[in-house]
Motif scaffolding. Structure first.
Motif, PDB file in Angstrom:
ATOM      1  N   LEU A 249      10.749 -16.842   6.254  1.00 55.48           N
ATOM      2  CA  LEU A 249      12.055 -16.694   6.903  1.00 55.48           C
ATOM      3  C   LEU A 249      12.286 -17.788   7.938  1.00 55.48           C
ATOM      4  CD1 LEU A 249      12.330 -12.830   7.447  1.00 55.48           C
ATOM      5  CD2 LEU A 249      13.538 -14.236   5.793  1.00 55.48           C
ATOM      6  N   ALA A 250      11.665 -17.637   9.103  1.00 57.27           N
ATOM      7  CA  ALA A 250      11.910 -18.568  10.202  1.00 57.27           C
ATOM      8  C   ALA A 250      10.767 -18.467  11.207  1.00 57.27           C
ATOM      9  CB  ALA A 250      13.241 -18.249  10.879  1.00 57.27           C
ATOM     10  N   TYR A 251      10.700 -19.467  12.088  1.00 58.24           N
ATOM     11  CA  TYR A 251       9.737 -19.442  13.173  1.00 58.24           C
ATOM     12  C   TYR A 251      10.313 -18.741  14.401  1.00 58.24           C
ATOM     13  CZ  TYR A 251       7.577 -23.142  10.365  1.00 58.24           C
ATOM     14  OH  TYR A 251       7.014 -23.856   9.344  1.00 58.24           O
ATOM     15  N   CYS A 252      11.641 -18.759  14.522  1.00 64.61           N
ATOM     16  CA  CYS A 252      12.319 -18.215  15.689  1.00 64.61           C
ATOM     17  C   CYS A 252      13.537 -17.404  15.240  1.00 64.61           C
ATOM     18  CB  CYS A 252      12.773 -19.334  16.629  1.00 64.61           C
ATOM     19  SG  CYS A 252      11.428 -20.437  17.157  1.00 64.61           S
ATOM     20  N   PHE A 253      13.946 -16.459  16.093  1.00 65.23           N
ATOM     21  CA  PHE A 253      15.010 -15.538  15.715  1.00 65.23           C
ATOM     22  C   PHE A 253      15.962 -15.304  16.890  1.00 65.23           C
ATOM     23  CE2 PHE A 253      11.199 -14.713  13.346  1.00 65.23           C
ATOM     24  CZ  PHE A 253      11.638 -14.610  12.036  1.00 65.23           C
ATOM     25  N   LYS A 254      17.201 -15.034  16.548  1.00 61.58           N
ATOM     26  CA  LYS A 254      18.218 -14.664  17.533  1.00 61.58           C
ATOM     27  C   LYS A 254      18.659 -13.242  17.238  1.00 61.58           C
ATOM     28  CE  LYS A 254      22.894 -15.903  19.074  1.00 61.58           C
ATOM     29  NZ  LYS A 254      24.035 -16.840  18.847  1.00 61.58           N
ATOM     30  N   GLY A 255      18.822 -12.426  18.277  1.00 60.24           N
ATOM     31  CA  GLY A 255      19.183 -11.036  18.054  1.00 60.24           C
ATOM     32  C   GLY A 255      20.338 -10.572  18.915  1.00 60.24           C
ATOM     33  N   THR A 256      21.052  -9.593  18.406  1.00 61.43           N
ATOM     34  CA  THR A 256      22.081  -8.894  19.158  1.00 61.43           C
ATOM     35  C   THR A 256      21.712  -7.416  19.185  1.00 61.43           C
ATOM     36  OG1 THR A 256      23.787 -10.459  18.458  1.00 61.43           O
ATOM     37  CG2 THR A 256      24.530  -8.327  19.305  1.00 61.43           C
ATOM     38  N   ILE A 257      21.724  -6.820  20.380  1.00 58.22           N
ATOM     39  CA  ILE A 257      21.440  -5.387  20.513  1.00 58.22           C
ATOM     40  C   ILE A 257      22.756  -4.694  20.817  1.00 58.22           C
ATOM     41  CG2 ILE A 257      20.083  -3.620  21.692  1.00 58.22           C
ATOM     42  CD1 ILE A 257      18.053  -5.797  22.407  1.00 58.22           C
ATOM     43  N   SER A 258      23.300  -4.046  19.807  1.00 56.87           N
ATOM     44  CA  SER A 258      24.595  -3.380  19.943  1.00 56.87           C
ATOM     45  C   SER A 258      24.419  -1.924  20.382  1.00 56.87           C
ATOM     46  CB  SER A 258      25.359  -3.443  18.618  1.00 56.87           C
ATOM     47  OG  SER A 258      24.595  -2.858  17.571  1.00 56.87           O
TER      48      SER A 258
ATOM     49  N   THR B 165      19.931  -6.326  15.625  1.00 51.05           N
ATOM     50  CA  THR B 165      20.163  -7.061  14.377  1.00 51.05           C
ATOM     51  C   THR B 165      19.757  -8.510  14.593  1.00 51.05           C
ATOM     52  OG1 THR B 165      22.035  -5.623  13.861  1.00 51.05           O
ATOM     53  CG2 THR B 165      21.835  -7.658  12.594  1.00 51.05           C
ATOM     54  N   LEU B 166      18.830  -8.987  13.754  1.00 51.99           N
ATOM     55  CA  LEU B 166      18.306 -10.344  13.889  1.00 51.99           C
ATOM     56  C   LEU B 166      18.980 -11.315  12.935  1.00 51.99           C
ATOM     57  CD1 LEU B 166      14.416  -9.914  14.162  1.00 51.99           C
ATOM     58  CD2 LEU B 166      16.050 -10.318  16.016  1.00 51.99           C
ATOM     59  N   GLU B 167      19.030 -12.564  13.352  1.00 51.28           N
ATOM     60  CA  GLU B 167      19.354 -13.692  12.483  1.00 51.28           C
ATOM     61  C   GLU B 167      18.087 -14.540  12.388  1.00 51.28           C
ATOM     62  OE1 GLU B 167      23.058 -15.789  13.426  1.00 51.28           O
ATOM     63  OE2 GLU B 167      23.339 -14.312  15.014  1.00 51.28           O
ATOM     64  N   PRO B 168      17.867 -15.271  11.283  1.00 52.85           N
ATOM     65  CA  PRO B 168      18.776 -15.534  10.167  1.00 52.85           C
ATOM     66  C   PRO B 168      18.740 -14.440   9.108  1.00 52.85           C
ATOM     67  CG  PRO B 168      16.742 -16.733   9.840  1.00 52.85           C
ATOM     68  CD  PRO B 168      16.608 -16.049  11.172  1.00 52.85           C
ATOM     69  N   ASN B 169      19.689 -14.540   8.173  1.00 51.38           N
ATOM     70  CA  ASN B 169      19.736 -13.641   7.034  1.00 51.38           C
ATOM     71  C   ASN B 169      18.518 -13.899   6.146  1.00 51.38           C
ATOM     72  OD1 ASN B 169      20.275 -12.562   4.404  1.00 51.38           O
ATOM     73  ND2 ASN B 169      22.450 -12.493   4.894  1.00 51.38           N
ATOM     74  N   PRO B 170      17.730 -12.864   5.821  1.00 51.19           N
ATOM     75  CA  PRO B 170      16.519 -13.077   5.010  1.00 51.19           C
ATOM     76  C   PRO B 170      16.788 -13.711   3.645  1.00 51.19           C
ATOM     77  CG  PRO B 170      16.528 -10.879   5.961  1.00 51.19           C
ATOM     78  CD  PRO B 170      17.885 -11.460   6.227  1.00 51.19           C
ATOM     79  N   LEU B 171      17.964 -13.477   3.076  1.00 54.39           N
ATOM     80  CA  LEU B 171      18.271 -14.039   1.761  1.00 54.39           C
ATOM     81  C   LEU B 171      18.878 -15.431   1.843  1.00 54.39           C
ATOM     82  CD1 LEU B 171      19.654 -10.863  -0.051  1.00 54.39           C
ATOM     83  CD2 LEU B 171      17.361 -11.860  -0.161  1.00 54.39           C
ATOM     84  N   ASN B 172      19.217 -15.874   3.045  1.00 55.12           N
ATOM     85  CA  ASN B 172      19.760 -17.226   3.232  1.00 55.12           C
ATOM     86  C   ASN B 172      19.316 -17.739   4.596  1.00 55.12           C
ATOM     87  OD1 ASN B 172      21.236 -19.579   2.822  1.00 55.12           O
ATOM     88  ND2 ASN B 172      23.127 -18.690   3.639  1.00 55.12           N
ATOM     89  N   PRO B 173      18.013 -17.951   4.771  1.00 62.35           N
ATOM     90  CA  PRO B 173      17.488 -18.235   6.104  1.00 62.35           C
ATOM     91  C   PRO B 173      17.883 -19.586   6.685  1.00 62.35           C
ATOM     92  CG  PRO B 173      15.757 -18.375   4.447  1.00 62.35           C
ATOM     93  CD  PRO B 173      16.968 -17.827   3.755  1.00 62.35           C
ATOM     94  N   GLY B 174      18.131 -20.577   5.850  1.00 67.66           N
ATOM     95  CA  GLY B 174      18.493 -21.896   6.370  1.00 67.66           C
ATOM     96  C   GLY B 174      17.325 -22.559   7.072  1.00 67.66           C
ATOM     97  N   ASP B 175      17.617 -23.343   8.103  1.00 68.90           N
ATOM     98  CA  ASP B 175      16.605 -24.089   8.841  1.00 68.90           C
ATOM     99  C   ASP B 175      15.694 -23.117   9.593  1.00 68.90           C
ATOM    100  OD1 ASP B 175      15.089 -25.758  10.385  1.00 68.90           O
ATOM    101  OD2 ASP B 175      16.754 -26.622  11.521  1.00 68.90           O
ATOM    102  N   PRO B 176      14.392 -23.110   9.298  1.00 74.15           N
ATOM    103  CA  PRO B 176      13.495 -22.156   9.967  1.00 74.15           C
ATOM    104  C   PRO B 176      13.328 -22.430  11.459  1.00 74.15           C
ATOM    105  CG  PRO B 176      12.229 -23.689   8.634  1.00 74.15           C
ATOM    106  CD  PRO B 176      13.678 -23.940   8.305  1.00 74.15           C
ATOM    107  N   LEU B 177      13.800 -23.601  11.929  1.00 68.74           N
ATOM    108  CA  LEU B 177      13.682 -23.953  13.344  1.00 68.74           C
ATOM    109  C   LEU B 177      14.993 -23.773  14.111  1.00 68.74           C
ATOM    110  CD1 LEU B 177      11.606 -27.249  12.967  1.00 68.74           C
ATOM    111  CD2 LEU B 177      10.769 -25.094  13.921  1.00 68.74           C
ATOM    112  N   GLN B 178      16.021 -23.193  13.462  1.00 67.17           N
ATOM    113  CA  GLN B 178      17.363 -23.243  14.038  1.00 67.17           C
ATOM    114  C   GLN B 178      17.495 -22.571  15.406  1.00 67.17           C
ATOM    115  OE1 GLN B 178      20.344 -20.749  11.940  1.00 67.17           O
ATOM    116  NE2 GLN B 178      18.671 -20.155  10.585  1.00 67.17           N
TER     117      GLN B 178
END
Length: 219
Positions: A80-89, A35-48
């Motif tokens: 969306l963003a330039y970078c992403f954070k993910g969690t692999i559950s 599961t990746l962040e950010p949320n596609p409907l509320n991406p926020g700062d694309p560099l976060q």
């Protein structure tokens, strides 16, 4: 036709010859749900998440041959963003005996510059977007009660894939968001237990809602 980009991506990465298991290697199957962040409907700062990715890149001296979209000046716009954070559950490493070894896994990734159509579309569908990226997946042993999880190491990967998009209504008007992705990742380096590993992973599904991750890790 919409699966053609997936076949192209798979063929290019497989033919590169990286991530293929050597004879006599100890191989495990890696599975989980990304599961990746950010949320596609509320991406926020694309560099976060770019500072986190940049820190790992700098410390480990990886991906020095790549040009990252967030490093361009000026930066091209992204939806969306330039970078992403993910969690692999629900992640596990499964050895030859078939017994799963539960692990915890997280990721950081960043889009890289490629030679695809600058509008991000392919002729067969204007709702398909080819992309390339680089990722870092860090795997730890599952935490036991009263103990911290022990980091097993990180795997550095180069990615190629396709996003399938659909318009979603928002207060500001329709926005194209990914509803499914097909991505292949090939290991190019690692640390600790994965320092000399050959790795090939695949991701299928909606990466922002929970996509299947599966592949092979050989050491």
């Amino acid at each position: 036709m919409k699966h053609l980009p997936c076949l192209i991506a798979s063929a290019l990465l497989t033919c590169a010859g990286v991530g293929i298991a050597q004879a006599g290697a100890h191989c495990e199957t890696f599975i989980g749900t990304l599961t990746l962040e950010p949320n596609p409907l509320n991406p926020g700062d694309p560099l976060q998440f770019c500072d986190d990715f940049q820190q790992i890149k700098r410390v480990e001296r990886m991906f020095e041959d790549a040009v990252f979209v967030f490093e361009l000046d000026p930066r091209p716009p992204v939806s969306l963003a330039y970078c992403f954070k993910g969690t692999i559950s629900n992640a596990s490493l499964i050895g030859p005996n078939g017994k799963p070894r539960p692990v915890e896994a997280t990721s950081f990734s960043a889009l890289t510059v490629n030679a695809f159509d600058p509008n991000g579309t392919v002729p067969s569908s204007h709702l398909a977007q080819l992309f390339t990226a680089a990722s870092v997946v860090t795997i730890s042993s599952a935490a036991e009660p009263g103990k911290k999880a022990k980091e097993l190491g990180s795997i550095f990967l180069r990615d190629m894939g396709v996003n399938f998009l659909k318009p979603v209504p928002t207060p500001g008007g329709p926005v194209l968001v990914p509803y499914s992705s097909s991505e292949q990742l090939i290991g190019v380096g690692g640390t600790r237990e994965f320092a000399r590993a050959s790795v090939s992973l695949q991701i299928e599904g909606n990466e922002f809602a929970g996509a299947n991750v599966f592949g092979t890790v050989c050491r």
